[in-house]
Design a protein around this motif. Structure first.
Motif, PDB file in Angstrom:
ATOM      1  N   ALA A  15      -3.507  15.910   0.438  1.00  0.00           N
ATOM      2  CA  ALA A  15      -3.095  14.843  -0.462  1.00  0.00           C
ATOM      3  C   ALA A  15      -2.660  13.624   0.328  1.00  0.00           C
ATOM      4  O   ALA A  15      -2.447  13.669   1.542  1.00  0.00           O
ATOM      5  N   THR A  16      -2.515  12.514  -0.409  1.00  0.00           N
ATOM      6  CA  THR A  16      -1.995  11.273   0.155  1.00  0.00           C
ATOM      7  C   THR A  16      -0.699  10.914  -0.556  1.00  0.00           C
ATOM      8  O   THR A  16      -0.603  11.030  -1.787  1.00  0.00           O
ATOM      9  N   ILE A  17       0.287  10.497   0.236  1.00  0.00           N
ATOM     10  CA  ILE A  17       1.546   9.983  -0.299  1.00  0.00           C
ATOM     11  C   ILE A  17       1.516   8.464  -0.191  1.00  0.00           C
ATOM     12  O   ILE A  17       1.291   7.917   0.890  1.00  0.00           O
ATOM     13  N   GLY A  18       1.730   7.790  -1.303  1.00  0.00           N
ATOM     14  CA  GLY A  18       1.853   6.336  -1.284  1.00  0.00           C
ATOM     15  C   GLY A  18       3.321   5.965  -1.199  1.00  0.00           C
ATOM     16  O   GLY A  18       4.118   6.360  -2.052  1.00  0.00           O
ATOM     17  N   ALA A  19       3.693   5.230  -0.159  1.00  0.00           N
ATOM     18  CA  ALA A  19       5.107   4.939   0.081  1.00  0.00           C
ATOM     19  C   ALA A  19       5.355   3.435   0.092  1.00  0.00           C
ATOM     20  O   ALA A  19       4.634   2.676   0.742  1.00  0.00           O
ATOM     21  N   TYR A  20       6.373   3.036  -0.640  1.00  0.00           N
ATOM     22  CA  TYR A  20       6.829   1.639  -0.591  1.00  0.00           C
ATOM     23  C   TYR A  20       7.688   1.467   0.667  1.00  0.00           C
ATOM     24  O   TYR A  20       8.646   2.226   0.882  1.00  0.00           O
ATOM     25  N   VAL A  21       7.359   0.485   1.480  1.00  0.00           N
ATOM     26  CA  VAL A  21       8.077   0.292   2.745  1.00  0.00           C
ATOM     27  C   VAL A  21       8.522  -1.154   2.881  1.00  0.00           C
ATOM     28  O   VAL A  21       7.952  -2.073   2.282  1.00  0.00           O
TER      29      VAL A  21
END
Length: 339
Positions: free
Chosen positions: A161-167
């Protein structure tokens, strides 16, 4: 949950002769009798859930002492925090509490405060140079991030899976939490990390929504959206709903506020990591009280009363709490030492 036990400092009693009676706040409704003071408060986004909680902690503690609290919101512009500190000093603040703003952006204001003898204390978020402030009291952002990240990986299981992270690496508290996530992702060969910018705090809902929409359209294997604080999560939820991806993508965040609590109840957010942010506010007020009424100094190494790092989910929202009566402990110590 991870408990971190630390001690509440005691302070030397203050003689009534030190402060003229007419300058003291009246002792009523549990209020402690000390000299009246004005506390200035500034945040990059004072309307963010975490900032509102820190502010309430300041207000609750200050009210016990008869102190006034004045505010200045940088309204999403991190550099405007410098102007806010200057404005608060001009309004008569005896001290300023800054919520996680980088000292490099506050150079002029910090010098002005130093010249005028006005202490500036960082609270609520890790900064790159805590020594630039008179003191810095913040949660352990690595521990906070780890609590949430463990839940994300538990939910992902063994699936690729892919994790989308706000940075936002410009805000060190967010950068610290993100680096902890990066390290944990690096240990998983089946998980990838896609990062989205959270630089626009003037309209966090719209910008967070748009960033997540773009990511989800470009990657059909995104299974988690990782909000770096409170401001990204509602926009992430909206993006998931926009694309009808509720069954595939879970949303996670930090620091519970009313909006996130409601999203949790509705099952639109999978988990929120939290700790007692307010205790940083209490500790700052505690140390200012020691400076003005007791020991005559702020202790940069002062540690708050015990706190826990907890995980809220739709299943335990009404069972878990970070409130363990910390303010009551401070109030008891103040009543004993300063009344």
């Amino acid at each position: 949950m991870v408990a971190v036990a630390v001690g509440l400092l005691g302070f030397q009693a203050c003689s009534e002769d030190n402060v003229a009676a007419e300058e003291k706040a009246p002792e009523r409704d549990g209020r402690i009798s000390v000299e009246k003071r004005t506390i200035g408060v500034t945040s990059i986004v004072l309307t963010a859930g975490s900032s509102k909680r820190l502010l309430k902690g300041i207000q609750d503690a200050a009210s016990l002492l008869g102190w006034e609290v004045i505010e200045c919101d940088a309204a999403g512009d991190a550099a405007a925090s410098d102007t806010c500190i200057t404005s608060l000093i001009q309004q008569g603040a005896d001290a300023v509490l800054s919520m996680g703003s980088e000292p490099a952006l506050l150079r002029q204001a910090l010098k002005r405060a130093s010249d005028k003898g006005v202490p500036v204390v960082n609270i609520g978020g890790t900064v790159s140079d805590p020594d630039a402030f008179d003191a810095s009291y913040a949660p352990d952002d690595v521990q906070l991030s780890t609590v949430l990240n463990d839940k994300v990986f538990e939910d992902l299981g063994d699936a690729s899976a892919t994790i989308g992270a706000y940075v936002n690496d410009a805000i060190v508290a967010i950068r610290t939490r993100t680096e902890a996530l990066r390290e944990q992702v690096a240990e998983r060969s089946d998980v990838e990390l896609e990062e989205m910018s959270t630089a626009n705090y003037t309209d966090p809902f719209a910008s967070s929504r748009q960033a997540a929409q773009s990511l989800l359209r470009a990657n059909d294997d995104v299974r988690a959206l990782w909000g770096s604080g409170t401001t990204n999560v509602p926009g992430a939820v909206a993006a998931v709903e926009d694309l009808g991806a509720e069954q595939d993508v879970k949303v996670y965040g930090f620091y519970l506020d009313d909006a996130l609590a409601e999203l949790l109840r509705q099952g639109k957010v999978a988990a929120v990591a939290d700790t007692t942010l307010e205790v940083n506010s209490y500790t700052a007020i505690d140390q200012l009280l020691a400076l003005w009424e007791g020991e005559g100094a702020i202790d940069p190494e002062a540690e708050p009363v015990p706190v826990e790092y907890v995980l809220y989910t739709p299943d335990n929202l009404d069972e878990v709490s970070t409130d363990t009566g910390q303010l009551d402990e401070f109030q008891s110590a103040w009543a004993e030492d300063y009344s």
